[in-house]
Write a protein that holds these residues in place. Structure first.
Motif, PDB file in Angstrom:
ATOM      1  N   GLU A  92     -19.812 -11.683   0.317  1.00 44.60           N
ATOM      2  CA  GLU A  92     -19.772 -12.579   0.316  1.00 44.60           C
ATOM      3  C   GLU A  92     -18.586 -13.516   0.222  1.00 44.60           C
ATOM      4  N   TYR A 109     -24.205 -11.529   2.797  1.00 46.74           N
ATOM      5  CA  TYR A 109     -25.165 -11.202   0.966  1.00 46.74           C
ATOM      6  C   TYR A 109     -25.433  -9.777   1.739  1.00 46.74           C
ATOM      7  N   LYS A 112     -27.435  -7.590  -1.300  1.00 47.66           N
ATOM      8  CA  LYS A 112     -28.382  -7.443  -2.225  1.00 47.66           C
ATOM      9  C   LYS A 112     -29.696  -6.454  -0.905  1.00 47.66           C
ATOM     10  N   SER A 113     -29.427  -5.852   0.011  1.00 49.23           N
ATOM     11  CA  SER A 113     -30.123  -5.458   0.763  1.00 49.23           C
ATOM     12  C   SER A 113     -30.258  -4.003   1.101  1.00 49.23           C
ATOM     13  N   TYR A 147     -19.469  -2.725  -4.036  1.00 56.10           N
ATOM     14  CA  TYR A 147     -20.557  -2.680  -5.338  1.00 56.10           C
ATOM     15  C   TYR A 147     -21.107  -2.072  -5.630  1.00 56.10           C
TER      16      TYR A 147
END
Length: 233
Positions: A92, A109, A112-113, A147
């Motif tokens: 990010e 980003y 997120k997926s 993450y």
């Protein structure tokens, strides 16, 4: 239903070399696609330059898989340099260190997926001067298994011990270039210690060589696949 899976090839390699791995994963029930790279697609990145062209193709492939399967998450497999390029993709912070794009063009980003990031023989750190600029960006901004919602599975091969003699010289030189010492174990190109991440699920696979074109077996061979495929949940 298993998550769709995207394979990002290693440096200077085209998608065609990963077709057998793609078929193996599909046979196991994982909808799989390879980022459609040709060898010449890597040419703009040679010499430590920006990986933006590769990241853009990766993003396009991921979006297509999410739309095609109407889902919100995928597995991402990165082989060799594809592993640390994938770590940029998760991020990010704008990848603007080469001055070749605006912030909106180099920010995805993707954490997120991406549910699971599997890296196969990836040099997550290296002393090699051509990769230093890119890897410094990765490891400064996203150190380790950065993450918490992404599972990082880092697979290292243990097939060749680096020795200064015929038959082991390439391994010795490559290990030394990567981690500063050649007399260690690795997959013939990447030493084990460089292929792991702090906080990740770090695996060592006996017998795995670095490339799909290596003699013998590599990370995607049927003999090796069961050691890591269970992480594609």
């Amino acid at each position: 239903m298993p998550l769709p899976t995207v394979i990002l090839p290693g440096y200077l390699e085209g998608a065609i070399a990963y077709r057998p791995l793609e078929r193996s994963l599909q046979d196991l029930g994982f909808p799989t696609a390879i980022v459609p790279l040709r060898k010449r697609d890597w040419l703009p990145t040679v010499g430590g330059r920006s990986m933006l062209p590769i990241l853009q193709l990766l993003h396009r492939t991921v979006k297509q898989m999410l739309q095609q399967h109407n889902c919100s998450g995928i597995n991402l497999i990165g082989h060799s340099a594809g592993g640390w390029i994938s770590r940029i993709y998760l991020g990010e912070k704008p990848y603007m260190i080469h001055g070749d794009a605006t912030a909106t063009e180099c920010l995805w980003y993707a954490h997120k997926s991406v549910a699971n990031l599997i890296t196969l023989g990836t040099p997550h750190f290296s002393k090699e001067r051509w990769t230093k600029r890119n890897l410094d960006f990765v490891n400064k901004n996203y150190p380790g298994a950065f993450y918490p919602q992404v599972r990082y599975v880092c697979v290292a091969g243990k097939s060749i011990f680096g020795v200064r003699r015929r038959g082991s010289w390439l391994a010795y030189s490559s290990y030394q270039l990567t981690c500063g010492r050649g007399d260690t174990w690795g997959d013939g190109i990447v030493p084990i210690e460089a292929a792991h991440l702090e906080g990740g699920e770090n695996l060592v696979v006996e017998g795995a060589r670095h490339s799909p074109k290596s003699p013998g077996i590599w990370y995607g061979s049927p003999e090796i696949l069961p050691t890591w495929v269970s992480y594609l949940t």
